[in-house]
Design a protein around this motif. Structure first.
Motif, PDB file in Angstrom:
ATOM      1  N   ASN A 107      37.616  40.542  48.467  1.00 38.50           N
ATOM      2  CA  ASN A 107      36.880  40.484  47.202  1.00 38.50           C
ATOM      3  C   ASN A 107      36.492  39.058  46.833  1.00 38.50           C
ATOM      4  N   GLN A 111      36.820  37.007  43.455  1.00 40.12           N
ATOM      5  CA  GLN A 111      35.953  37.186  42.302  1.00 40.12           C
ATOM      6  C   GLN A 111      36.667  37.998  41.224  1.00 40.12           C
ATOM      7  N   HIS A 112      36.777  37.427  40.035  1.00 44.10           N
ATOM      8  CA  HIS A 112      37.490  38.093  38.941  1.00 44.10           C
ATOM      9  C   HIS A 112      36.882  39.448  38.612  1.00 44.10           C
ATOM     10  N   SER A 113      35.579  39.553  38.720  1.00 46.95           N
ATOM     11  CA  SER A 113      34.909  40.808  38.365  1.00 46.95           C
ATOM     12  C   SER A 113      35.346  41.951  39.277  1.00 46.95           C
ATOM     13  N   LYS A 114      35.819  41.614  40.479  1.00 43.92           N
ATOM     14  CA  LYS A 114      36.294  42.634  41.408  1.00 43.92           C
ATOM     15  C   LYS A 114      37.810  42.754  41.404  1.00 43.92           C
ATOM     16  N   ILE A 148      40.030  42.019  38.925  1.00 43.24           N
ATOM     17  CA  ILE A 148      40.663  42.547  37.711  1.00 43.24           C
ATOM     18  C   ILE A 148      40.698  44.075  37.714  1.00 43.24           C
ATOM     19  N   PRO A 149      39.577  44.775  37.995  1.00 41.38           N
ATOM     20  CA  PRO A 149      39.651  46.243  38.086  1.00 41.38           C
ATOM     21  C   PRO A 149      40.602  46.704  39.185  1.00 41.38           C
TER      22      PRO A 149
END
Length: 543
Positions: free
Chosen positions: A210, A213-216, A218-219
């Protein structure tokens, strides 16, 4: 569009998600066939007791029956593999060590067979392909290892750990995260280092896949909360005792000395990268390159592959590369051009090396390479222009390759076929001496044994003063183990100074060790008559 392969290798186009629709009889037959392969390999190459089975099984028996060999120094030490002793050791209450070991092998190898099928079939659907991958993996394991790691042979905690770990990764690829968490937790419970390295490899893969990347991430972290809780709970029965050994309240100097003895004396063949022969580095470099080339080949040829298959390929290769990273860091930590005691930063280096940084790379690379190469064969056969004309030939090729690789691997020379490492006559004499001890000494007797005291507690059913093989795990225990070995060596040197061992020498040994009997080799002169003698060993009373 690729053509369909025969049932022997199955097809590259079958989605992994449909694996659960397989009929139960076929699933069961596939698992049993893998299990049979493992059983044959185990019992032919490593007859009971294998090299580590006396170490594990006597410890397990003592856990359930503390009065058995209660004066044995090693058996009374800490229990870092407590979960294994709990789940396996109870068998020793109802049957002999030999039978308990046999039953444990059956169950341990069954777990590994299930784990392998789940892992392999995430990339190579069809049990016939999983069997071929297994045969290749066993051949690779029989040919070379990096730091002395193995998994199929005798039974010990890591057999269960790798089995549950592979099963957990397979479940993760089948989008069963909770079940994966439970299984990976069991992997840690059986062998904390094996299980934790597997989980750490998965974490590193997730981070790199990932791209941090925080956007990936965190979920992903949110969806991992419940599996992580399950993993933590199921790992505790084994993780907690291991942590207690690591976090004991011994002085810092004692901990350092224990770590140093582990890394640079007792386990240097596993932990010191300067002890690994150059050809092991070369062999694993070749296998790593072969894995990367195979990954490149599959990435190019399988553009229309299912998402599940592409994900499985990336994850398996990703874990292997994470393991390579761990091993590379381990080599850097252990790299030296002076004696160990002269290394800069010795304290922290020893502390890191004791956690087996090479273990995952040693095992996961041949496992993943075997699966990926099998996948390459499937793709190559699928894209062959003559594929539709040679279905029977492909089926025969699959069967022939599996049998050939298995036979070659099982016939390669292997030291554990004679785990005693003794010549035939010496082995017979040793067993006779052990049998005499069992039949003619009190059950609570303590015996001073030779340095090479293969499976003494297993055969003699008596405690021994110290054994080089049986080294405790806690720092204070390691130092006491070293002190006892040193004393026994010094006693031998001092006693032979006048070229004869007399009653005074034996009295000094009895006073220091509090033992009742001494087993000695047939070399040297002794002025005291032995109470047992054969062509290799003599037994003396220290009473």
């Amino acid at each position: 569009m690729s053509q369909t392969l025969p049932v022997s290798l199955n097809t590259a186009s079958i989605p992994v998600a449909n694996d659960h629709t397989s009929r139960l009889p076929g699933w069961l037959v596939g698992i049993l066939a893998l299990w049979l392969m493992l059983l044959v390999w185990s019992f032919v190459r490593t007859p009971i007791p294998a090299v580590n089975e006396p170490h594990y099984m006597t410890k397990a028996r003592h856990f359930w029956n503390p009065e058995w060999c209660d004066r044995d120094f090693f058996l009374s030490s800490s229990n870092p593999h407590l979960f294994y002793y709990v789940t396996v050791g109870w068998l020793t209450n109802f049957c002999s060590l030999h039978m308990a070991t046999l039953i444990s092998r059956l169950f341990g190898l069954l777990i590994f067979a299930i784990g392998w099928s789940k892992l392999a079939r995430s990339l190579v659907p069809g049990f016939a392909a999983a069997h071929l991958a297994m045969a290749l993996f066993l051949l690779l394991q029989a040919s070379v290892n990096f730091s002395g790691e193995w998994v199929i042979g005798g039974i010990e905690s890591k057999v269960f750990s790798y089995g549950f770990g592979f099963w957990g990764i397979g479940s993760l690829l089948r989008k069963q995260p909770v079940w994966a968490g439970i299984l990976l937790g069991l992997s840690i419970a059986y062998h904390p280092l094996v299980g934790l390295w597997l989980v750490l490899g998965l974490i590193f893969y997730a981070l790199f896949a990932n791209r941090f990347q925080h956007s990936k991430l965190i979920p992903l972290a949110r969806h991992s909360i419940l599996p992580a809780i399950c993993l933590f709970i199921t790992s505790l029965p084994g993780l907690w005792p291991a942590l207690m050994v690591i976090l004991d309240d011994a002085p810092a100097a004692t901990k350092f000395a224990g770590d140093y003895l582990q890394v640079y004396q007792r386990l240097k063949h596993h932990l010191d990268p300067m002890e690994f022969e150059w050809w092991r580095y070369a062999a694993y470099a070749v296998m790593t390159v072969a894995l990367l080339l195979s990954y490149r080949f599959l990435s190019i040829r399988n553009q229309n592959e299912s998402l599940e298959s592409r994900t499985a390929l990336r994850l398996l290769v990703g874990i292997s590369l994470a393991a390579l990273l761990f091993a590379f860091v381990g080599v850097l930590v252990g790299l030296r051009f002076v004696e160990p005691a002269q290394m800069l930063g010795l304290t922290w280096r020893v502390k890191l090396l004791k956690f087996y940084p090479f273990r995952l790379y040693d095992l996961i690379l041949p496992a993943v390479l075997a699966i990926v190469l099998t996948r390459v064969l499937i793709v190559w056969l699928t894209n062959s222009e003559q594929d539709s004309l040679n279905l029977k030939r492909q089926s025969y090729l699959n069967f022939s390759l599996t049998i050939s690789l298995f036979v070659v691997g099982i016939t390669l020379p292997f030291g554990d076929r004679n785990s005693s490492r003794m010549p035939t006559q010496m082995r017979q004499d040793w067993l006779a001496a052990c049998h005499w001890i069992e039949q003619n000494t009190a059950e609570d007797a303590l015996i001073v044994t030779p340095r090479h005291s293969w499976a003494f507690k297993w055969f003699a059913q008596r405690a021994e003063y110290v054994s080089y093989k049986d080294c405790p795990q806690e720092s204070a225990g390691i130092l006491e183990w070293n002190r006892r070995l040193t004393y026994k060596y010094n006693w031998s040197v001092e006693s032979y100074t006048d070229e004869i061992i007399d009653e005074q020498d034996l009295a000094r040994l009895a006073q220091e060790t509090q033992a009742e009997y001494l087993i000695a080799t047939d070399t040297g002169t002794v002025s005291v008559d032995p109470i047992f003698v054969n062509s290799s060993y003599r037994i003396f009373s220290l009473k």
